[in-house]
Design a protein around this motif. Structure first.
Motif, PDB file in Angstrom:
ATOM      1  N   ASP A 102     -38.227  44.270  -5.006  1.00 21.26           N
ATOM      2  CA  ASP A 102     -37.628  43.211  -4.197  1.00 21.26           C
ATOM      3  C   ASP A 102     -36.919  42.205  -5.090  1.00 21.26           C
ATOM      4  O   ASP A 102     -37.413  41.841  -6.165  1.00 21.26           O
ATOM      5  CB  ASP A 102     -38.698  42.472  -3.393  1.00 21.26           C
ATOM      6  N   ALA A 103     -35.782  41.705  -4.614  1.00 19.04           N
ATOM      7  CA  ALA A 103     -35.042  40.615  -5.264  1.00 19.04           C
ATOM      8  C   ALA A 103     -34.921  40.828  -6.771  1.00 19.04           C
ATOM      9  O   ALA A 103     -35.406  40.014  -7.564  1.00 19.04           O
ATOM     10  CB  ALA A 103     -35.705  39.275  -4.966  1.00 19.04           C
ATOM     11  N   PRO A 111     -32.576  38.626   3.603  1.00 20.13           N
ATOM     12  CA  PRO A 111     -33.909  38.098   3.275  1.00 20.13           C
ATOM     13  C   PRO A 111     -34.782  37.947   4.517  1.00 20.13           C
ATOM     14  O   PRO A 111     -34.329  37.463   5.558  1.00 20.13           O
ATOM     15  CB  PRO A 111     -33.601  36.750   2.624  1.00 20.13           C
ATOM     16  N   GLY A 112     -36.024  38.415   4.395  1.00 17.42           N
ATOM     17  CA  GLY A 112     -36.969  38.287   5.493  1.00 17.42           C
ATOM     18  C   GLY A 112     -36.973  39.448   6.448  1.00 17.42           C
ATOM     19  O   GLY A 112     -37.902  39.585   7.252  1.00 17.42           O
ATOM     20  N   TYR A 170     -32.119  37.562  -3.795  1.00 17.56           N
ATOM     21  CA  TYR A 170     -32.859  37.868  -2.583  1.00 17.56           C
ATOM     22  C   TYR A 170     -32.057  38.665  -1.565  1.00 17.56           C
ATOM     23  O   TYR A 170     -32.558  39.010  -0.513  1.00 17.56           O
ATOM     24  CB  TYR A 170     -33.382  36.578  -1.940  1.00 17.56           C
ATOM     25  N   GLN A 198     -40.628  44.464   3.564  1.00 19.03           N
ATOM     26  CA  GLN A 198     -39.975  43.243   4.032  1.00 19.03           C
ATOM     27  C   GLN A 198     -39.275  42.572   2.865  1.00 19.03           C
ATOM     28  O   GLN A 198     -39.892  42.322   1.821  1.00 19.03           O
ATOM     29  CB  GLN A 198     -40.981  42.276   4.651  1.00 19.03           C
ATOM     30  N   ALA A 199     -37.994  42.303   3.028  1.00 18.29           N
ATOM     31  CA  ALA A 199     -37.246  41.624   1.982  1.00 18.29           C
ATOM     32  C   ALA A 199     -37.735  40.177   1.873  1.00 18.29           C
ATOM     33  O   ALA A 199     -37.870  39.488   2.885  1.00 18.29           O
ATOM     34  CB  ALA A 199     -35.755  41.660   2.297  1.00 18.29           C
ATOM     35  N   PRO A 200     -38.036  39.677   0.678  1.00 17.52           N
ATOM     36  CA  PRO A 200     -38.561  38.311   0.526  1.00 17.52           C
ATOM     37  C   PRO A 200     -37.475  37.264   0.744  1.00 17.52           C
ATOM     38  O   PRO A 200     -36.277  37.568   0.725  1.00 17.52           O
ATOM     39  CB  PRO A 200     -39.067  38.301  -0.917  1.00 17.52           C
ATOM     40  N   THR A 201     -37.913  35.998   0.955  1.00 12.50           N
ATOM     41  CA  THR A 201     -36.981  34.875   1.093  1.00 12.50           C
ATOM     42  C   THR A 201     -37.260  33.862  -0.001  1.00 12.50           C
ATOM     43  O   THR A 201     -38.375  33.760  -0.516  1.00 12.50           O
ATOM     44  CB  THR A 201     -37.146  34.195   2.464  1.00 12.50           C
ATOM     45  N   LYS A 235     -40.070  31.234   0.928  1.00 13.99           N
ATOM     46  CA  LYS A 235     -41.436  31.698   0.716  1.00 13.99           C
ATOM     47  C   LYS A 235     -41.829  31.588  -0.733  1.00 13.99           C
ATOM     48  O   LYS A 235     -42.941  31.223  -1.074  1.00 13.99           O
ATOM     49  CB  LYS A 235     -41.565  33.140   1.202  1.00 13.99           C
ATOM     50  N   SER A 236     -40.894  31.852  -1.588  1.00 13.52           N
ATOM     51  CA  SER A 236     -41.210  31.778  -3.013  1.00 13.52           C
ATOM     52  C   SER A 236     -41.480  30.347  -3.430  1.00 13.52           C
ATOM     53  O   SER A 236     -42.391  30.064  -4.206  1.00 13.52           O
ATOM     54  CB  SER A 236     -40.060  32.365  -3.826  1.00 13.52           C
TER      55      SER A 236
END
Length: 452
Positions: A247-248, A309-310, A253, A335-338, A341-342
């Protein structure tokens, strides 16, 4: 006068006595016997010796008396074998009275034979003595030959061979299928000398094999030469290996990085042409990327795709071979991170760190305060020791009651004590007398209590 004539029934000869085998091998049997106990005849014209296999005449021998008064012709006797398998021998009358022997030659190995011996008199062929004897097994005459592979499938093929007669005994065949590494070599067994082919199964798809055939008896074994190498047919590839999603990558992202390796070598099942990557979410149409297969061992295939993202994405990868057979697919949901959230995760980590730092600082302050109080008490004690001797001689003691009460002291009470009045001094020493002897010697301790 009346005469009575008694007519006795004519009887054929008794069986020869003591019939037995003396020497047995895989191809020969030697027998011996003695004359019958009763022949019911003046002369023994000779013997008929027969060897049969399943009621079929294999060998026949005829002993004929050469100097007896009577004789016989084999064609005149019942139950005789064909002249093709018959041997005739001449013997004198005295020779026929001695122990007799005969050797059957060129028999089949591991075969049960029935042996009959009967005496011949003027009344014909007598009753027979019978025994059954099985020849011994032997090693195969030669190894299997003309070994061939046919009817090749994805995981099986047929192996056929030829063998020389005669049957050497209870024969088993072992078919050994030698595989290229890292596949395993396999063995298959079948019974019966008449067997001439066998289908081997459970092989690897699109894999190289050579074959040998071994004939085995209880006496020995012989193995054929190895065949040329044959290859099973291709099949659909197996799953790719080391399938991973990053991911990312690099903090971006809007990207996902997908990587994998070729299927394990025994799972390729043919020549792989390319790999298909299919990814999608609920908000976009599935996209497909095709990556050509390379023949570099342990090569990692990598693809970078755009994501929102998300969003939750489905990612599928499979291989396709040169026969356009689609391989087994590997699918993951991610699920793609945002960025939010980080950051939230970072703030939580900072709050946790602040709590830990506060606890540590509080502990340090408590330690410092305790140490300062102890140091102050020691200093006050030291100063009191220096001042008590001078003041006790010249001034009237004035003490203040302690801040706690018991049976001697009252809370907040203050009194003056005249040092010249001994009684007053005794009554005022209640506080001092309550101390142990070691503490009484330490006047500074008492002064500290007075100063409280």
């Amino acid at each position: 006068m009346i005469y009575t004539c008694i007519i006795h029934d004519r009887e054929v000869s008794d069986p020869p006595s003591d019939l037995q085998t003396t020497v047995v091998s895989s191809r020969n049997i030697t027998i011996k016997w003695n004359r019958p106990v009763n022949t019911y005849s003046e002369e023994n014209y000779g013997y008929v010796i027969q060897l049969k296999n399943d009621s079929e005449c294999v060998k026949e021998a005829v002993y004929r008396c050469s100097n007896c008064l009577g004789t016989f012709q084999p064609l005149e006797l019942k139950g005789m074998c064909s002249s093709v398998v018959r041997d005739t021998f001449s013997k004198t009358k005295s020779e026929l009275d001695d122990l007799q022997t005969y050797q059957f030659l060129n028999l089949q190995p591991d075969t049960a034979y029935t042996i009959n011996v009967a005496a011949v008199t003027n009344l014909g062929r007598g009753n027979a003595a019978t025994i059954v004897q099985t020849t011994y097994e032997e090693a195969p005459q030669s190894p299997p030959y003309n070994v061939e592979v046919s009817d090749i499938r994805t995981t099986s093929f047929r192996v056929s061979w030829r063998m020389d007669e005669p049957r050497p005994g209870q024969t088993n065949f072992t078919i050994t299928v030698f595989a290229d590494k890292p596949a395993a070599t396999k063995e298959f067994s079948t019974k019966g000398f008449a067997t001439r082919s066998y289908i081997v199964q459970g092989l690897e798809e699109y894999w190289g094999y050579s074959v040998t055939v071994t004939a085995v008896t209880s006496v020995g074994a012989k193995t054929s030469d190895a065949t040329l190498q044959y290859r099973t047919l291709p099949a659909a590839p197996g799953k790719v290996s080391n399938f991973e999603i990053t991911d990312a990558p690099g903090g971006n992202y809007t990207n996902m990085q997908i990587s994998w390796n070729a299927p394990a070598i025994l799972q390729r099942n043919g020549v792989i042409k390319d790999y298909s990557l299919i990814f999608s979410s609920s908000k976009n149409i599935p996209e497909k990327k095709i990556l050509a297969h390379t023949f570099v061992e342990f090569h990692i295939y990598t693809a970078t795709v755009d994501v929102i993202p998300g969003e939750i994405y489905s990612v599928e990868v499979y291989a396709t071979n040169e026969q356009d057979l689609k391989g087994a697919s590997t699918t993951k949901f991610v699920q793609a991170p945002t960025a939010e959230k980080s950051r939230t995760g970072s703030d939580c980590d900072g709050a946790k760190n602040s709590i830990i730092i506060g606890v540590v600082l509080g502990a340090l302050l408590l330690i410092v305060s305790t140490y300062a109080g102890y140091a102050t008490l020691v200093i006050r004690r030291y100063k009191t020791k220096q001042e008590v001797p001078e003041s006790s001689k010249t001034r009237t003691k004035q003490r203040r009651g302690p801040i706690y009460g018991n049976e001697t002291f009252m809370i907040g009470e203050t009194e003056e004590i005249d040092s010249s009045d001994p009684a007053a001094v005794r009554h005022s020493e209640t506080e001092y007398t309550r101390l142990d002897e070691n503490t009484k010697d330490d006047k500074g301790t008492y002064d500290i209590i007075q100063a409280m």
